[in-house]
Structure formats: C-alpha cells, structure tokens
Write a protein that holds these residues in place. Structure first.
Motif, PDB file in Angstrom:
ATOM      1  N   VAL A  49       6.441   0.398 -23.446  1.00 14.00           N
ATOM      2  CA  VAL A  49       5.824  -0.778 -22.839  1.00 14.00           C
ATOM      3  C   VAL A  49       6.613  -2.004 -23.276  1.00 14.00           C
ATOM      4  N   VAL A  50       7.031  -2.800 -22.304  1.00 17.50           N
ATOM      5  CA  VAL A  50       7.752  -4.048 -22.560  1.00 17.50           C
ATOM      6  C   VAL A  50       6.833  -5.204 -22.176  1.00 17.50           C
ATOM      7  N   ILE A  51       6.575  -6.100 -23.117  1.00 16.58           N
ATOM      8  CA  ILE A  51       5.725  -7.258 -22.852  1.00 16.58           C
ATOM      9  C   ILE A  51       6.613  -8.485 -22.702  1.00 16.58           C
ATOM     10  N   GLY A  52       6.645  -9.055 -21.506  1.00 16.71           N
ATOM     11  CA  GLY A  52       7.453 -10.243 -21.249  1.00 16.71           C
ATOM     12  C   GLY A  52       8.565  -9.966 -20.260  1.00 16.71           C
ATOM     13  N   VAL A  70       8.627   3.666 -18.423  1.00 20.20           N
ATOM     14  CA  VAL A  70       8.587   2.261 -18.838  1.00 20.20           C
ATOM     15  C   VAL A  70       7.587   1.468 -18.008  1.00 20.20           C
ATOM     16  N   THR A  71       6.786   0.656 -18.703  1.00 19.94           N
ATOM     17  CA  THR A  71       5.883  -0.291 -18.057  1.00 19.94           C
ATOM     18  C   THR A  71       6.263  -1.696 -18.500  1.00 19.94           C
ATOM     19  N   LEU A  72       6.455  -2.584 -17.546  1.00 17.44           N
ATOM     20  CA  LEU A  72       6.758  -3.979 -17.830  1.00 17.44           C
ATOM     21  C   LEU A  72       5.502  -4.805 -17.573  1.00 17.44           C
ATOM     22  N   ILE A  73       5.057  -5.546 -18.597  1.00 18.65           N
ATOM     23  CA  ILE A  73       3.881  -6.403 -18.478  1.00 18.65           C
ATOM     24  C   ILE A  73       4.349  -7.851 -18.473  1.00 18.65           C
ATOM     25  N   ASP A  74       4.000  -8.587 -17.419  1.00 16.11           N
ATOM     26  CA  ASP A  74       4.430  -9.977 -17.296  1.00 16.11           C
ATOM     27  C   ASP A  74       3.408 -10.735 -16.444  1.00 16.11           C
ATOM     28  N   PRO A  75       3.088 -11.985 -16.783  1.00 12.74           N
ATOM     29  CA  PRO A  75       2.115 -12.742 -15.981  1.00 12.74           C
ATOM     30  C   PRO A  75       2.613 -13.083 -14.585  1.00 12.74           C
TER      31      PRO A  75
END
Length: 321
Positions: A49-52, A70-75
């Motif tokens: 998990v990648v945050i940003g 892979v999961t990308l977390i971004d607003p």
C-alpha cells in the motif's frame, strides 16, 4: 531527491521476495526480481500500500505495480508534475501535459481516491471508510496542500488563476523561496506590462541556496522591473473590504489588484500521531527512516520523499533526504 529515493525503495522491496514481514533482517533474499518474470501468485500474495500520489508515491506505485499487489491511496485522482505548476498559472494549457490521471500510468494496481486517516499493524483506513490490508506500507504524503479531487477541477483552477493575473494591473507575491521567485518570473516574462511586487521576510531570496545564486535571482527580477522587498512581512488583512493597498511590517504600502501566498507548507504528517507510527516522528514532524528508507522500529513500513528524515553523518553535518 524523490526520484532517487523511490528507485532505492524499489530495489529494497524487491529483495523481500522470500522474506515474510516478521522474519529477521538476516534472512533477506538479496536477489532482485525481474519484473517480466514475477509470478501472479507472488503478485497476489504481497500486498503493498502506497499512501500519497505525489512525485515519490506515484513513482513508487509505478515501479512496483508489476512486482506486487499494489494499492495507491491519494485524495486526488491525478499525479501532477509539480515543478511545472507555476508555469500553468500563466499558461493554463500547459497543465494538459502535466496533470496525469493515476490510472494512465498505474494500470496494474488499484487506486483509492480518499485521504488515509489511520494506520494499524496490518491495515490502512481511509476517510471514506475503506480498510486496506498491507504486507508492506510506503508513506509518501509530502506536504499539506489543498488539491482539487479531479483533474478537470485542477485544470479549471489554473484557468481561474490565469484570469486573475490577466485581469490585474498589479500583483503582490508573498514569499521569496523557489515558488515565489518562479511565479514572479513567470508573470514578469508573460505579462511585462504588469507591476509585480515580491515581499520576503528573510534577508535574501532563496535562502536555502548559495548567496551567489540568490543575488543572481534578485538581479534578474530587478532587470524585469519586479519590486523585491526583503526583511519584511505583509499584513494580508490590511487590504480587506475592497481596499487594494497592503501594509508591510516595515511600514511600506503596496498597491496590488491581487496577491499570491507562496510560503512553505507544513508536512502532511500530523495525522500519523493517531496511528501506530506516532513514535516514528521527529520533533519537526518528519518520519525517521534508516538508510534503507524503513521507518524507525519497523521492518515492513517505508517512507519516501519530503516527509522523511535520514540522519547521515558527513563531515559532522546532517544531510536530510
């Protein structure tokens, strides 16, 4: 450098192909995986998990997408080439090339468009209620900023800023760091008829670089008729109620039809104080990592980009990455 540190992270994570997250460091498998030969079962079994979704986070997700699940977390739904953002304020069409939807480069993973709000030993929670499990976690949240959620909204924002500059006869820029200096230069070149004033509270522009470069920037701006005022701040509230005259801390007055605040933004790390990583921050809110970009006290959590602090001994000085 975000590009260098993220590629280093890619190499490090690839060394973990035979290592469980709770195994000792001595059991690291040093052989890197070949992206073309990785097995589907491994991709599905290793959750990263990648945050940003800034420079560091987007590059990490892009590099790792064929080596893991892979999961990308971004607003926001897009990546922005940030060093081109100021150009887009005077040439909005430029942003068409510098705003890239995450799914355009990250096609082998999952994008969650929501801010991360909590981290446990095994999961990341987002503001919209999603819970995403991880074997490895990468934190790359950079600095706090208010980004529109969609690419189209960001394009519209640049168009609005362009119209704001175009319709003004005079512009005030507060802050003499890289952003303030570059914005003043962009406006001076594209709109030479406009009066541009730059106010900086420090003794010289670009205080993080050498004096020679700072003086050269000052002289160039002066040659373009940009008014540079040093060692002063601006009371932005002094121009309220339609009054377009601003007062500085030195008693000077500046007339400007609009202003732009170009000062440093805080790190996007305060939210980590409510997570399992609360003890991994230094006094300035930076995530403490080792030479392998692993977060202090963690074997499977990494951090990259502006949010990190790596103390490196070099001639008795600390170098920050």
């Amino acid at each position: 450098d975000s590009d260098v540190s993220t590629r280093k992270l890619h190499e490090i994570l690839l060394q973990y192909k035979k290592k469980e997250p709770n195994q000792e460091e001595d059991h690291l498998e040093p052989e890197s995986l070949k992206m073309s030969g990785i097995e589907t079962s491994y991709r599905q079994g290793r959750k990263v998990v990648v945050i940003g979704g800034g420079i560091a986070g987007s590059l990490a997700a892009k590099l790792l997408q064929f080596d893991a699940d892979v999961t990308l977390i971004d607003p926001k739904e897009y990546f922005e080439i940030t060093w081109a953002s100021l150009r887009s304020m005077v040439e909005p069409s430029f942003a068409e090339r510098t705003l890239i939807n995450h799914k355009n480069y990250f096609k082998n993973g999952r994008v969650v468009t929501s801010p991360a709000v909590n981290i446990t030993e095994s999961d990341v929670m987002t503001a919209d209620g999603a819970m995403i499990g991880y074997d490895y976690l990468v934190i790359a949240t950079g600095h706090n900023d208010l980004f529109p959620k969609t690419r189209q909204e960001k394009l519209s924002q640049y168009q609005t800023e362009y119209e704001k500059i175009k319709s003004s006869e005079s512009v005030l820029i507060v802050g003499g760091g890289p952003s303030g200096v570059e914005l003043a230069a962009e406006i001076a070149v594209d709109f030479p008829e406009k009066k541009v004033s730059l106010v900086h509270k420090g003794p010289r522009l670009l205080e993080f670089v050498g004096e020679k470069a700072a003086h050269k920037a000052f002289d160039w701006l002066a040659s373009k008729k940009v008014e540079v005022i040093l060692n002063q701040s601006v009371d932005l509230n002094s121009a309220s109620d339609g009054n377009k005259t601003y007062r500085t801390s030195g008693g000077e007055t500046i007339h400007a039809d609009c202003h732009f605040l170009c000062v440093g933004k805080p790190l996007s790390s305060q939210w980590l104080n409510g997570t399992v990583l609360k003890d991994s921050l230094d006094g300035k809110g930076r995530v403490i990592v080792d030479a392998h970009l692993r977060v202090k006290g963690r074997k499977n959590v990494f951090a990259v980009g502006d949010i990190t602090y790596i103390p490196v001994s070099s001639r008795d000085h600390n170098i920050f990455f």
